[in-house]
Design a protein around this motif. Structure first.
Motif, mmCIF file in Angstrom:
data_model
loop_
_atom_site.group_PDB
_atom_site.id
_atom_site.type_symbol
_atom_site.label_atom_id
_atom_site.label_comp_id
_atom_site.label_asym_id
_atom_site.label_seq_id
_atom_site.Cartn_x
_atom_site.Cartn_y
_atom_site.Cartn_z
ATOM 1 N N GLU A 55 -0.946 -3.425 -13.639
ATOM 2 C CA GLU A 55 -1.539 -1.663 -13.567
ATOM 3 C C GLU A 55 -3.645 -1.953 -13.096
ATOM 4 O OE1 GLU A 55 0.260 1.949 -13.767
ATOM 5 O OE2 GLU A 55 2.108 1.130 -13.697
ATOM 6 N N SER A 56 -4.406 -0.945 -13.019
ATOM 7 C CA SER A 56 -5.463 -1.200 -13.692
ATOM 8 C C SER A 56 -5.974 0.663 -13.214
ATOM 9 C CB SER A 56 -5.676 -1.635 -12.185
ATOM 10 O OG SER A 56 -7.458 -1.414 -12.470
ATOM 11 N N ASN A 57 -7.020 0.001 -13.864
ATOM 12 C CA ASN A 57 -7.674 1.932 -14.258
ATOM 13 C C ASN A 57 -8.943 2.314 -13.483
ATOM 14 O OD1 ASN A 57 -9.206 0.563 -15.703
ATOM 15 N ND2 ASN A 57 -9.077 2.125 -17.736
ATOM 16 N N THR B 163 -10.579 1.894 -10.038
ATOM 17 C CA THR B 163 -10.409 1.953 -8.373
ATOM 18 C C THR B 163 -12.349 1.833 -7.599
ATOM 19 O OG1 THR B 163 -8.524 2.999 -8.796
ATOM 20 C CG2 THR B 163 -9.202 3.701 -6.498
ATOM 21 N N VAL C 208 -8.630 -6.219 -5.009
ATOM 22 C CA VAL C 208 -7.602 -6.264 -5.732
ATOM 23 C C VAL C 208 -7.142 -7.239 -6.279
ATOM 24 C CG1 VAL C 208 -5.517 -6.032 -4.845
ATOM 25 C CG2 VAL C 208 -6.607 -3.945 -3.899
ATOM 26 N N LEU D 11 -8.841 2.742 -2.370
ATOM 27 C CA LEU D 11 -8.606 4.203 -1.907
ATOM 28 C C LEU D 11 -9.191 4.221 -0.568
ATOM 29 C CD1 LEU D 11 -6.382 6.399 -1.589
ATOM 30 C CD2 LEU D 11 -8.243 7.544 -3.427
ATOM 31 N N ASN E 59 -8.100 -1.383 -7.627
ATOM 32 C CA ASN E 59 -7.318 -0.438 -7.001
ATOM 33 C C ASN E 59 -8.162 -0.002 -5.824
ATOM 34 O OD1 ASN E 59 -4.674 -0.354 -8.501
ATOM 35 N ND2 ASN E 59 -6.148 1.245 -9.752
ATOM 36 N N SER F 9 -0.727 -3.304 -8.607
ATOM 37 C CA SER F 9 -0.013 -3.156 -8.587
ATOM 38 C C SER F 9 1.278 -4.121 -7.596
ATOM 39 C CB SER F 9 1.002 -2.471 -9.390
ATOM 40 O OG SER F 9 0.798 -0.860 -8.781
ATOM 41 N N PRO G 134 -2.999 -0.217 -4.666
ATOM 42 C CA PRO G 134 -3.105 -0.817 -6.221
ATOM 43 C C PRO G 134 -2.875 -2.106 -6.192
ATOM 44 C CG PRO G 134 -0.389 -0.380 -5.405
ATOM 45 C CD PRO G 134 -1.559 -0.835 -3.701
ATOM 46 N N PHE H 147 -3.708 3.630 -0.228
ATOM 47 C CA PHE H 147 -3.858 3.432 -2.026
ATOM 48 C C PHE H 147 -3.721 1.933 -1.865
ATOM 49 C CE2 PHE H 147 -3.378 2.999 -6.002
ATOM 50 C CZ PHE H 147 -4.709 3.259 -6.679
ATOM 51 N N TYR I 117 0.553 -1.179 0.154
ATOM 52 C CA TYR I 117 0.284 -0.039 0.305
ATOM 53 C C TYR I 117 0.616 0.636 0.135
ATOM 54 C CZ TYR I 117 0.879 0.322 5.325
ATOM 55 O OH TYR I 117 2.026 0.649 6.019
ATOM 56 N N GLU I 118 0.345 2.395 -0.799
ATOM 57 C CA GLU I 118 0.953 3.368 -0.112
ATOM 58 C C GLU I 118 0.474 3.885 0.317
ATOM 59 O OE1 GLU I 118 1.340 5.391 -4.361
ATOM 60 O OE2 GLU I 118 1.812 3.522 -4.820
#
Length: 85
Positions: free
Chosen positions: A36-38, A40, A65, A72, A70, A30, A28, A26, A8-9
């Motif tokens: 990666e995903s668009n 969320t 996930v 958030l 993603n 990834s 992700p 967040f 996570y970030e």
């Protein structure tokens, strides 16, 4: 999947209304693969709660996930938990 081992970030952004700093986490897609995903999912907590939403965020992260979403989760202005996971 274990949320404690999920990459996570910690993120933050400014509120447009009063310039407060909003903090969030967040998760992700990834972090689990090279993709990666668009897509969320945004988690908004209720009154007197925080971004971890009494375990609900963990369930959402564990469910979505791996399916390519993603997640958030953020604390509303002047609320929430300033601590990281």
């Amino acid at each position: 999947m274990n949320i404690d081992k999920t990459p996570y970030e910690e993120v933050e952004f400014k509120s447009l209304k009063n310039d407060n700093t909003i903090k969030g986490t967040f998760f992700p897609v990834s972090g689990l693969s090279d993709k990666e995903s668009n897509k969320t999912i945004i988690v908004v907590h209720g009154y007197t709660s925080n971004r971890l939403v009494k375990g609900r965020t963990q369930k959402l992260v564990e469910h979505f996930v791996p399916k390519g979403y993603n997640v958030l989760a953020f604390d509303l202005s002047s609320q929430g938990n300033p601590m990281v996971i």
